[in-house]
Write a protein that holds these residues in place. Sequence first.
Motif, PDB file in Angstrom:
ATOM      1  N   GLY A   1       0.851  -1.178   0.000  1.00  0.00           N
ATOM      2  CA  GLY A   1       0.000   0.000   0.000  1.00  0.00           C
ATOM      3  C   GLY A   1       0.891   1.233   0.000  1.00  0.00           C
ATOM      4  O   GLY A   1       2.002   1.199   0.532  1.00  0.00           O
ATOM      5  N   ALA A   2       0.426   2.334  -0.619  1.00  0.00           N
ATOM      6  CA  ALA A   2       1.246   3.544  -0.666  1.00  0.00           C
ATOM      7  C   ALA A   2       0.350   4.763  -0.603  1.00  0.00           C
ATOM      8  O   ALA A   2      -0.725   4.781  -1.191  1.00  0.00           O
TER       9      ALA A   2
ATOM     10  N   PRO B   1      -4.338   3.059  -8.383  1.00  0.00           N
ATOM     11  CA  PRO B   1      -5.010   3.885  -7.368  1.00  0.00           C
ATOM     12  C   PRO B   1      -6.275   3.195  -6.856  1.00  0.00           C
ATOM     13  O   PRO B   1      -7.002   2.574  -7.642  1.00  0.00           O
ATOM     14  N   VAL B   2      -6.514   3.252  -5.557  1.00  0.00           N
ATOM     15  CA  VAL B   2      -7.668   2.545  -4.993  1.00  0.00           C
ATOM     16  C   VAL B   2      -8.589   3.445  -4.178  1.00  0.00           C
ATOM     17  O   VAL B   2      -9.745   3.098  -3.942  1.00  0.00           O
ATOM     18  N   ALA B   3      -8.093   4.585  -3.695  1.00  0.00           N
ATOM     19  CA  ALA B   3      -8.944   5.467  -2.893  1.00  0.00           C
ATOM     20  C   ALA B   3      -8.268   6.825  -2.775  1.00  0.00           C
ATOM     21  O   ALA B   3      -7.165   7.032  -3.294  1.00  0.00           O
TER      22      ALA B   3
ATOM     23  N   PHE C   1      -2.541   4.261  -3.280  1.00  0.00           N
ATOM     24  CA  PHE C   1      -2.289   3.240  -4.305  1.00  0.00           C
ATOM     25  C   PHE C   1      -1.980   1.891  -3.679  1.00  0.00           C
ATOM     26  O   PHE C   1      -1.540   1.822  -2.533  1.00  0.00           O
ATOM     27  N   ILE C   2      -2.203   0.848  -4.472  1.00  0.00           N
ATOM     28  CA  ILE C   2      -1.559  -0.414  -4.137  1.00  0.00           C
ATOM     29  C   ILE C   2      -0.572  -0.733  -5.254  1.00  0.00           C
ATOM     30  O   ILE C   2      -0.810  -0.419  -6.417  1.00  0.00           O
TER      31      ILE C   2
ATOM     32  N   ALA D   1     -12.179   1.237 -13.201  1.00  0.00           N
ATOM     33  CA  ALA D   1     -12.190   0.533 -14.486  1.00  0.00           C
ATOM     34  C   ALA D   1     -10.795   0.553 -15.104  1.00  0.00           C
ATOM     35  O   ALA D   1     -10.314  -0.454 -15.636  1.00  0.00           O
ATOM     36  N   ARG D   2     -10.117   1.712 -14.996  1.00  0.00           N
ATOM     37  CA  ARG D   2      -8.746   1.798 -15.513  1.00  0.00           C
ATOM     38  C   ARG D   2      -7.812   0.870 -14.756  1.00  0.00           C
ATOM     39  O   ARG D   2      -6.921   0.250 -15.317  1.00  0.00           O
TER      40      ARG D   2
END
Lengths: 280, 358
Positions: free
Chosen positions: B132-133, B156-158, B303-304, B345-346
């Motif tokens: 995680g970053a 990117p996740v959040a 990000f992960i 989606a990306r």
Amino acid sequence: MKRFRHHGPVSAAGSVAASVTLATAMTLIAILLVQARGVLDFGFLLGTPSRFAAQAGIGPALAGTLWLTLLTAAIACPVGVGAAVYFEEYAPRTRTMLAIESAVANLAGVPPLVFGVAGLALFVRGLGLGSTVLAGGLTLAMLALPTVLVTSQEAIRQVPTGVRAAAYALGATRWEVIRRQVLPAAAPGIVTGLTLALARTAGAAAPLLVIGAASFITYAPGTPGDPLTALPTRVFAWSARSQPGFTALAAGAGVVLLALLLVLHLAGMALRRRLAGAAR
Amino acid sequence: MPANPAAPGRPLEVWPPVVALDVAPRANSALICQSSRLASPGPRRHRSNVRVVHGLLAVVAACTVATQAGCGAPGRAGGIVSVGGSSSLYTLSEAVAESFTGVRPDSRVTVSFSGTAGGFRQLCDGEIDIAGASRRISAAEAARCSALDFPFLEIPVARDGIVIIANPANTLVECLTLDELTRLWGSAGEVRTWRDLRPSYPAETIRLFGPGPDSGTFRLFTSVVVGRPGASRSDHYQSEDDDLIARGVAGGRWGLGYLGSAAYTRNREDLRAVPVDTGFGCVEPTPDAVADGRYSPLARDLFIHVGVASLAREEVYALVDYYLSAAATLAVETGYVALPAAEYARGRVMLESGREAS
């Protein structure tokens, strides 16, 4: 006992000291039990950690601590007792030997955290074990070794010279004397040392945090190759969270850890009694 | 017959061919110290107990060999997926891992945190599967990974904001300007008490808490607030453990610190978020303000990072895939801001191309 009754002030001071010690321990346990009320049930003992306090359990941590204690005993006992036998029965009494001996004995006073740093370099990175239960067991075994060694040496020293002399007089070899006379007679003392050492390692969180105990794990470790997790690190993780539910969980895990240590001590006592009976 | 010194009253037994004082047939078990001994009633059993211990030692030896060969260590195989890195993303990863076990009860996932920079090191050393970053990987870190021949994906996740936290009992501080934060965190000597910060405040010492140097939150905060990543006064309590920072600020009336928004949300009962004036008036770090950009520059994407090679492992791919589908819901639930659906989606397109490459 009667003799000491006349020593009023000393005896009074002693009983005050004893009561303070007892009261401290009782208060600690009482606080834990009060904080942990409503937490301790089978779901808690067997469940996995969760971000919802109501669903969280200590299953993986409990399994981890049982594994770690087993591994620590399996490694530290033969090595520690073996070294004690060597130092007491075989090693020449040279200055170098005495220096080595006291250096090893002094390791007993080194903070557990330092063993974690060594374990990280040696086992996690060096041997490439990763942050596994096995790496944790090896690290805790290092932590237990000095205590096991020193107490075993002390127990071996307590065996009367007459016993050794009598055995030699009957034609026994050195190894036979050690195996059939010295070790059986020293066994109760050795068990005491091992129990103390295991109690120390079972409660150690710092070295496990250094070598990378998982904060969250979805399953209980089933082999020594599984990721490292243990009760003390779980207590640490939960006690750092401020929500009320997690404080209770930390206390609950603390109660289970205390219960484990109690079982360990009782087992040690029973084993000691049997061994003492056998040697008599 | 001579008296037995170790057991008075009991005659010595004779054990041919050498005379020995065999008063305790349990010498072996004493030497090996196993506790299963307790369960055995008599001396005749001790051989089998010895065998048990020998077996155990053999298991230990076998495990050493097995883990050295790389089939037991986490992050490498055995169906175990290990997640590490940023503590700002820890809450979300923990929630994802927990929900993932609901979908796949046999999954074996561990989540820990070591800071964004620590996560990158561990990822490219093969110690963890997913890092995680709270920032993008830096050029130096990326160079180190490519030197190790370790291609990876950055997904990117959040999104979240860095929240300035104060003690709830401290109601004086209604809002801080970026300039005040700069003076506060810039150098050790300048601001010591609250009065140094603003003349209307009391002359109480400010007790500062913040993330450690491996933290992405630390790097972003220092680069935005002080002007250079990593440049911050160091005379304060620093930790990679967000809950300890929260504890510190909650522990005294005049404490101040900063945290990722999920860690703040987790500890919100004990803390107060201080609005920040970035030039557009005082903005609270609400999800809306983070999402629409009013809270920038203290908002960032999370990000992960996952190694391309490990996507070949079904369990790693499945977890990342699940992460992307569950992140939007779980992010909101745990105090983050969800990304727009197009971003996820990306991310999925990246994941698929990564899997083909592996």
